[in-house]
Scaffold this motif. Structure first.
Motif, PDB file in Angstrom:
ATOM      1  N   SER A 137      44.106  40.314  49.918  1.00 44.15           N
ATOM      2  CA  SER A 137      44.189  38.879  50.244  1.00 44.15           C
ATOM      3  C   SER A 137      45.297  38.577  51.248  1.00 44.15           C
ATOM      4  CB  SER A 137      44.424  38.057  48.973  1.00 44.15           C
ATOM      5  OG  SER A 137      45.775  38.177  48.531  1.00 44.15           O
ATOM      6  N   THR A 138      46.239  39.498  51.410  1.00 45.68           N
ATOM      7  CA  THR A 138      47.365  39.230  52.310  1.00 45.68           C
ATOM      8  C   THR A 138      47.067  39.637  53.753  1.00 45.68           C
ATOM      9  OG1 THR A 138      48.422  41.403  51.982  1.00 45.68           O
ATOM     10  CG2 THR A 138      48.977  39.654  50.404  1.00 45.68           C
ATOM     11  N   GLU A 139      45.914  40.228  53.972  1.00 47.11           N
ATOM     12  CA  GLU A 139      45.576  40.700  55.320  1.00 47.11           C
ATOM     13  C   GLU A 139      44.910  39.598  56.136  1.00 47.11           C
ATOM     14  OE1 GLU A 139      43.193  44.411  57.463  1.00 47.11           O
ATOM     15  OE2 GLU A 139      43.284  44.250  55.286  1.00 47.11           O
ATOM     16  N   HIS A 140      45.497  39.288  57.268  1.00 44.73           N
ATOM     17  CA  HIS A 140      44.925  38.277  58.163  1.00 44.73           C
ATOM     18  C   HIS A 140      44.318  38.993  59.361  1.00 44.73           C
ATOM     19  CE1 HIS A 140      46.895  35.345  55.665  1.00 44.73           C
ATOM     20  NE2 HIS A 140      48.053  35.937  55.862  1.00 44.73           N
ATOM     21  N   LYS A 141      43.028  39.155  59.299  1.00 47.58           N
ATOM     22  CA  LYS A 141      42.381  40.000  60.301  1.00 47.58           C
ATOM     23  C   LYS A 141      42.239  39.325  61.665  1.00 47.58           C
ATOM     24  CE  LYS A 141      40.141  42.867  56.897  1.00 47.58           C
ATOM     25  NZ  LYS A 141      39.051  42.991  55.977  1.00 47.58           N
ATOM     26  N   ALA A 142      42.491  38.028  61.733  1.00 50.09           N
ATOM     27  CA  ALA A 142      42.379  37.324  63.023  1.00 50.09           C
ATOM     28  C   ALA A 142      43.419  37.847  64.008  1.00 50.09           C
ATOM     29  CB  ALA A 142      42.548  35.828  62.821  1.00 50.09           C
ATOM     30  N   GLY A 143      44.583  38.197  63.485  1.00 48.31           N
ATOM     31  CA  GLY A 143      45.652  38.704  64.346  1.00 48.31           C
ATOM     32  C   GLY A 143      45.384  40.131  64.784  1.00 48.31           C
ATOM     33  N   SER A 144      45.959  40.521  65.876  1.00 50.18           N
ATOM     34  CA  SER A 144      45.822  41.903  66.325  1.00 50.18           C
ATOM     35  C   SER A 144      47.176  42.381  66.815  1.00 50.18           C
ATOM     36  CB  SER A 144      44.792  41.996  67.447  1.00 50.18           C
ATOM     37  OG  SER A 144      44.601  43.343  67.808  1.00 50.18           O
ATOM     38  N   PRO A 145      47.792  43.370  66.163  1.00 54.11           N
ATOM     39  CA  PRO A 145      47.278  44.080  65.001  1.00 54.11           C
ATOM     40  C   PRO A 145      47.334  43.227  63.731  1.00 54.11           C
ATOM     41  CG  PRO A 145      49.526  44.768  65.451  1.00 54.11           C
ATOM     42  CD  PRO A 145      49.127  43.840  66.586  1.00 54.11           C
ATOM     43  N   ALA A 146      46.749  43.759  62.650  1.00 55.16           N
ATOM     44  CA  ALA A 146      46.701  43.001  61.394  1.00 55.16           C
ATOM     45  C   ALA A 146      48.112  42.641  60.942  1.00 55.16           C
ATOM     46  CB  ALA A 146      46.003  43.822  60.323  1.00 55.16           C
ATOM     47  N   THR A 147      48.271  41.432  60.448  1.00 53.59           N
ATOM     48  CA  THR A 147      49.573  41.010  59.935  1.00 53.59           C
ATOM     49  C   THR A 147      49.450  40.693  58.458  1.00 53.59           C
ATOM     50  OG1 THR A 147      49.091  38.718  60.552  1.00 53.59           O
ATOM     51  CG2 THR A 147      50.329  40.045  62.140  1.00 53.59           C
ATOM     52  N   PHE A 148      50.572  40.787  57.764  1.00 56.79           N
ATOM     53  CA  PHE A 148      50.566  40.589  56.316  1.00 56.79           C
ATOM     54  C   PHE A 148      51.667  39.601  55.933  1.00 56.79           C
ATOM     55  CE2 PHE A 148      49.211  44.832  57.503  1.00 56.79           C
ATOM     56  CZ  PHE A 148      47.927  44.855  56.970  1.00 56.79           C
ATOM     57  N   SER A 149      51.656  38.473  56.601  1.00 57.81           N
ATOM     58  CA  SER A 149      52.755  37.521  56.446  1.00 57.81           C
ATOM     59  C   SER A 149      52.825  36.920  55.048  1.00 57.81           C
ATOM     60  CB  SER A 149      52.634  36.400  57.483  1.00 57.81           C
ATOM     61  OG  SER A 149      51.390  35.755  57.362  1.00 57.81           O
ATOM     62  N   SER A 150      51.688  36.929  54.332  1.00 53.87           N
ATOM     63  CA  SER A 150      51.713  36.323  52.997  1.00 53.87           C
ATOM     64  C   SER A 150      52.069  37.340  51.905  1.00 53.87           C
ATOM     65  CB  SER A 150      50.359  35.677  52.680  1.00 53.87           C
ATOM     66  OG  SER A 150      49.338  36.663  52.633  1.00 53.87           O
TER      67      SER A 150
ATOM     68  N   LYS B 187      54.143  39.354  49.447  1.00 52.14           N
ATOM     69  CA  LYS B 187      55.451  39.227  48.800  1.00 52.14           C
ATOM     70  C   LYS B 187      55.607  40.403  47.838  1.00 52.14           C
ATOM     71  CE  LYS B 187      56.054  34.217  49.147  1.00 52.14           C
ATOM     72  NZ  LYS B 187      54.856  33.955  49.947  1.00 52.14           N
ATOM     73  N   MET B 188      56.631  41.214  48.070  1.00 54.36           N
ATOM     74  CA  MET B 188      56.820  42.415  47.257  1.00 54.36           C
ATOM     75  C   MET B 188      56.946  42.081  45.774  1.00 54.36           C
ATOM     76  SD  MET B 188      56.955  45.669  47.061  1.00 54.36           S
ATOM     77  CE  MET B 188      57.473  46.627  48.489  1.00 54.36           C
ATOM     78  N   ASP B 189      57.644  40.997  45.439  1.00 58.69           N
ATOM     79  CA  ASP B 189      57.814  40.660  44.026  1.00 58.69           C
ATOM     80  C   ASP B 189      56.470  40.331  43.369  1.00 58.69           C
ATOM     81  OD1 ASP B 189      59.776  40.232  41.813  1.00 58.69           O
ATOM     82  OD2 ASP B 189      58.873  38.242  41.825  1.00 58.69           O
ATOM     83  N   ASP B 190      55.581  39.675  44.104  1.00 62.32           N
ATOM     84  CA  ASP B 190      54.249  39.384  43.561  1.00 62.32           C
ATOM     85  C   ASP B 190      53.457  40.671  43.347  1.00 62.32           C
ATOM     86  OD1 ASP B 190      54.842  36.697  43.663  1.00 62.32           O
ATOM     87  OD2 ASP B 190      53.720  36.312  45.511  1.00 62.32           O
ATOM     88  N   ALA B 191      53.556  41.579  44.317  1.00 62.83           N
ATOM     89  CA  ALA B 191      52.855  42.859  44.192  1.00 62.83           C
ATOM     90  C   ALA B 191      53.386  43.651  43.000  1.00 62.83           C
ATOM     91  CB  ALA B 191      53.003  43.664  45.480  1.00 62.83           C
ATOM     92  N   LEU B 192      54.711  43.699  42.848  1.00 63.96           N
ATOM     93  CA  LEU B 192      55.319  44.417  41.727  1.00 63.96           C
ATOM     94  C   LEU B 192      54.920  43.798  40.387  1.00 63.96           C
ATOM     95  CD1 LEU B 192      58.805  45.065  43.310  1.00 63.96           C
ATOM     96  CD2 LEU B 192      57.283  46.852  42.443  1.00 63.96           C
ATOM     97  N   HIS B 193      54.873  42.466  40.339  1.00 61.39           N
ATOM     98  CA  HIS B 193      54.459  41.784  39.107  1.00 61.39           C
ATOM     99  C   HIS B 193      53.061  42.217  38.686  1.00 61.39           C
ATOM    100  CE1 HIS B 193      53.327  38.713  36.228  1.00 61.39           C
ATOM    101  NE2 HIS B 193      52.344  38.336  37.019  1.00 61.39           N
ATOM    102  N   LEU B 194      52.119  42.191  39.633  1.00 59.72           N
ATOM    103  CA  LEU B 194      50.729  42.531  39.316  1.00 59.72           C
ATOM    104  C   LEU B 194      50.577  44.019  38.984  1.00 59.72           C
ATOM    105  CD1 LEU B 194      49.013  40.371  42.055  1.00 59.72           C
ATOM    106  CD2 LEU B 194      48.858  40.005  39.581  1.00 59.72           C
ATOM    107  N   MET B 195      51.281  44.873  39.727  1.00 56.94           N
ATOM    108  CA  MET B 195      51.180  46.305  39.474  1.00 56.94           C
ATOM    109  C   MET B 195      51.755  46.659  38.104  1.00 56.94           C
ATOM    110  SD  MET B 195      52.882  49.430  39.360  1.00 56.94           S
ATOM    111  CE  MET B 195      54.467  49.124  40.145  1.00 56.94           C
ATOM    112  N   TRP B 196      52.942  46.119  37.781  1.00 54.06           N
ATOM    113  CA  TRP B 196      53.559  46.430  36.489  1.00 54.06           C
ATOM    114  C   TRP B 196      52.773  45.823  35.323  1.00 54.06           C
ATOM    115  CZ3 TRP B 196      56.342  50.309  35.404  1.00 54.06           C
ATOM    116  CH2 TRP B 196      57.316  50.806  36.266  1.00 54.06           C
ATOM    117  N   ARG B 197      52.194  44.642  35.533  1.00 54.84           N
ATOM    118  CA  ARG B 197      51.374  44.031  34.471  1.00 54.84           C
ATOM    119  C   ARG B 197      50.220  44.964  34.111  1.00 54.84           C
ATOM    120  NH1 ARG B 197      47.825  38.616  35.472  1.00 54.84           N
ATOM    121  NH2 ARG B 197      46.633  40.162  36.676  1.00 54.84           N
ATOM    122  N   ALA B 198      49.557  45.513  35.125  1.00 58.89           N
ATOM    123  CA  ALA B 198      48.443  46.420  34.885  1.00 58.89           C
ATOM    124  C   ALA B 198      48.934  47.737  34.276  1.00 58.89           C
ATOM    125  CB  ALA B 198      47.696  46.669  36.194  1.00 58.89           C
TER     126      ALA B 198
END
Length: 349
Positions: free
Chosen positions: A198-211, A213-224
């Motif tokens: 969901s964080t990949e914005h394919k309109a940009g070139s190259p792809a950007t991941f501005s949305s 957030k490492m803390d959000d990723a860590l939260h979801l990974m550790w929850r699982a």
């Protein structure tokens, strides 16, 4: 009592660990799991038969390949966190699996078969191993969650996971099978990979991941991650009978400690994981091993194992209250930052 006091009390039970000395971008071969370079790089490197990609998770190299494919396919989301995918937080899983392999924990502990032994099939992963069964739920389930989320794109083949020779009902073998048996686990791992996508914005070139957030990723990974352990722990209680009492205690102590580590959103990138795995025992524990005076373990390793034992016992004696208080203290980023800082300070002392 206050958050800081709670952190201090809990962390006195978590020992100092020696940070492995390494340069940020200079990695040695032993920074990677054993045989990492031989593990399948892409899904098509596995056996393709009857329009199916066939994966044998009871072979160390193939289970490692499952991790390698998840790391390779998620690398682009972690480019801002170091070169060569070192900042990817999935490194914790294959590095833990590599430690299990290197220390003999994936071999048949009943010694009935030669599975996992040098004079037999060294790469064999035994279904009688408590460690290997627990790890299945931190390997195959995340992988199938990634498949379902679309991490690997639109696959031209179905995925087939091969069963072990016995105890087949203890596991699931496809996205549909695992979803029907473990919908919560599949949802949580899928959610982690869907977040990355969901964080990949394919309109940009190259792809950007501005949305991203490492803390959000860590939260979801550790929850699982924690959910996988919570599901597998009661399921594989019967496998503990094959282990010595000290090794069985250590396994359960380690699983309990992961709950505390997870609450801090601890980063499981390559370097950090290697640093914190350096305190884990380099062999399986035997009946003669008495903490804190195991002669071929360093004083630090002895302290680590004793402290994990104490942390587990205190959490049990309080009916899980210690963990609940810790999790509450870790419910804000300020609390988590303090928790990580205290762990890091202890680790480097």
């Amino acid at each position: 009592f206050g958050t800081h006091a709670l952190l201090i009390v809990t962390l006195t039970l978590i020992p100092a660990t020696a940070a492995a000395q390494s340069e940020n971008d200079a990695t040695r071969e032993d920074d990677y799991p054993p045989l990492w370079d031989r593990a399948p790089e892409s899904l098509l490197d596995f056996l393709v038969k009857d329009n199916k990609i066939v994966i044998n998770p009871w072979n160390y190299q193939e289970r490692l390949g499952v991790y390698k494919n998840m790391l390779n396919s998620s690398a682009k989301y972690f480019t801002a966190f170091g070169s060569q995918n070192f900042g990817n937080i999935l490194w914790g899983l294959p590095l833990q699996h590599g430690w299990q392999f290197r220390t003999g924990r994936l071999a048949d502990p009943s010694s009935v078969t030669s599975c996992g032994y040098e004079d037999g099939d060294l790469l064999c992963i035994s279904v009688r191993s408590w460690w290997s069964c627990m790890n299945y739920y931190l390997a195959v389930i995340p992988f199938l969650g990634a498949v379902e989320a679309g991490l690997f794109g639109q696959l031209q083949y179905e995925i087939e996971i091969l069963p072990p020779e016995e105890q087949r009902d203890d596991f699931c073998y496809s996205v549909a099978d695992c979803r029907s048996r473990n919908p919560k686990l599949m949802d949580e791992w899928k959610a982690y990979f869907e977040y990355l996508l969901s964080t990949e914005h394919k309109a940009g070139s190259p792809a950007t991941f501005s949305s991203f957030k490492m803390d959000d990723a860590l939260h979801l990974m550790w929850r699982a991650h924690v959910s996988s352990i919570a599901y597998a722990l009661p399921k594989f209680q019967d496998r503990l009978k094959y282990l010595s009492d000290p090794e069985a205690n250590f396994g359960e102590d380690w699983a309990n400690a992961v709950d505390f580590i997870a609450a801090t959103h601890f980063s499981t990138d390559l370097q950090t994981t290697n640093e914190f795995q350096s305190f884990l025992p380099q062999r399986m524990l035997t009946e003669g091993d008495v903490l804190p005076s195991i002669s071929d373990f360093s004083p630090q390793q002895n302290r680590v194992l004793l402290s994990m034992r104490a942390l587990h016992k205190v959490n049990q004696l309080t009916g899980g209250l210690l963990l609940k208080l810790w999790q509450k203290a870790m419910s804000t980023e300020a609390g988590r930052k303090l928790g990580r800082k205290l762990i890091e300070d202890l680790a480097s002392s």
